[in-house]
Write an enzyme that holds these catalytic residues in place. Sequence first.
Site, PDB file in Angstrom:
ATOM      1  N   PHE A 198      30.910   8.637 124.247  1.00  0.00           N
ATOM      2  CA  PHE A 198      30.713   7.467 123.371  1.00  0.00           C
ATOM      3  C   PHE A 198      29.715   7.876 122.273  1.00  0.00           C
ATOM      4  CE2 PHE A 198      31.420   5.785 127.694  1.00  0.00           C
ATOM      5  CZ  PHE A 198      32.598   5.089 127.500  1.00  0.00           C
ATOM      6  N   ASP A 223      34.280  10.446 120.922  1.00  0.00           N
ATOM      7  CA  ASP A 223      34.270   9.036 120.541  1.00  0.00           C
ATOM      8  C   ASP A 223      35.687   8.637 120.156  1.00  0.00           C
ATOM      9  OD1 ASP A 223      31.943   6.891 119.819  1.00  0.00           O
ATOM     10  OD2 ASP A 223      33.705   6.578 118.561  1.00  0.00           O
ATOM     11  N   SER A 224      36.006   7.363 120.347  1.00  0.00           N
ATOM     12  CA  SER A 224      37.356   6.893 120.016  1.00  0.00           C
ATOM     13  C   SER A 224      37.551   6.685 118.525  1.00  0.00           C
ATOM     14  CB  SER A 224      37.656   5.584 120.756  1.00  0.00           C
ATOM     15  OG  SER A 224      36.708   4.588 120.388  1.00  0.00           O
ATOM     16  N   ASN A 249      34.577  20.694 118.580  1.00  0.00           N
ATOM     17  CA  ASN A 249      33.508  20.056 119.357  1.00  0.00           C
ATOM     18  C   ASN A 249      33.337  18.578 119.028  1.00  0.00           C
ATOM     19  OD1 ASN A 249      32.938  22.449 120.650  1.00  0.00           O
ATOM     20  ND2 ASN A 249      31.314  23.034 119.221  1.00  0.00           N
ATOM     21  N   ALA A 254      38.144  13.055 119.063  1.00  0.00           N
ATOM     22  CA  ALA A 254      38.526  11.644 118.984  1.00  0.00           C
ATOM     23  C   ALA A 254      39.398  11.330 120.192  1.00  0.00           C
ATOM     24  CB  ALA A 254      39.275  11.369 117.685  1.00  0.00           C
ATOM     25  N   CYS A 298      23.882  -1.124 127.728  1.00  0.00           N
ATOM     26  CA  CYS A 298      23.288  -2.084 126.790  1.00  0.00           C
ATOM     27  C   CYS A 298      23.875  -3.474 127.023  1.00  0.00           C
ATOM     28  CB  CYS A 298      23.493  -1.637 125.339  1.00  0.00           C
ATOM     29  SG  CYS A 298      25.216  -1.513 124.824  1.00  0.00           S
TER      30      CYS A 298
END
Length: 394
Positions: free
Chosen positions: A229, A251-252, A275, A278, A338
């Site tokens: 993420f 990360d998407s 590196n 997606a 979070c």
Amino acid sequence: MLKLHLKPDRDRSVRRFHPWIFSGAVGRVDAGAEAGAVIDVLAADGAFIGRGLYNPNSQIVCRMLTWQDEAIDVTFFESKLAAALRLRQRFFLSQDNHPTDSFRVVNSEGDGLPGLTVDKYADFLVMQISSLGMALRRTEIIAGLQKMLSPRGIFEKSTGAALLEEGLQPFVQVLAGEEPPPALRIQEHGLYFEVDTREGQKTGFFLDQRENRQWVAKLSAGRRVLNGFGYTGAFSVYAAHAGAESVITVDSSAAALTLARQNFALNNLQVNDENFVAADLFRYLRAATKAFDFIILDPPAFAHRQKDVNNAARAYKDINLQALKVIAPGGLLLSCSCSQPVSPDLFQKILFAAATDAKRAVRIIGQSGHAPDHPISIYHPEGRYLQAFLLLVD
């Protein structure tokens, strides 16, 4: 001054300085009280308790501003804003040995200004308002911020479903001065990052993770790091700069990864496209064929309300389980949440369940939370949302 009268025996939490009054605690309100108005809060026997901002259309009917008989005017807001800045100057900025030009100036209830968040990015301020009372006092807030910080520009980015509960619509607009550039360059502990204040997450950058990023830097040298993420790669930059053997950022969002590459380049770090991945992290970890020495998990909030907690717990357990399966012996996992409704105790139990299913020997070697410029009122535990556990995996 119009008055809000509490029901008998419903004044205890307010007297103990909790800043929210829910609709179920209200006995009656004087006729003529308008949404967003300043209102006196009285106990059932008529005793004055404090003063706050009234909104009959919200579940939180009143957000307390003061427990004293004082005017809520320009001077009041200037005083609150000045106190918030002094706190940062005393406990945060004065202790920073490396250049940092971006931090949180106002942290809502933590600074006695419920419904107001202000972040400083270099010469710009980005503001978020989540309560009707604060929205009606933009003029006073802007005046105070300009007087204190003389920013190049003040930009408001108030979005999210919670606004509807206050009777507000999303509001994204330049309030004063210039609009921040699409890629606003900031400095944190001597490292550089580009921030997209308009399209980025929150106000553009996760300032609350600042000290946790330093934590990662201290532990990354020589390790194979996976930043899950990863967003715009802040944890990755810290790890690479500290001498990690390799850093993979997953990360998407392809747009976020583009910024992550730029942040590597800004800090003179080698940019290898392979590196920056997606992908859906759940799927990525399930398909992983190599081990990592250090995995960082900082997912978006899986729970925004109490009703979301069960589903969130399953998601947190799954992602941590998959991470634990691909960590090399003696490796580290920094696992963050979070989600405000997920308590630290519950989050630790979720990590326990993930470790048990992974059949790994896991020890907690550190625990952290918000950066110090994100103070939490001890009377308002709801203000605590960020938690981070550092785990040693054998």
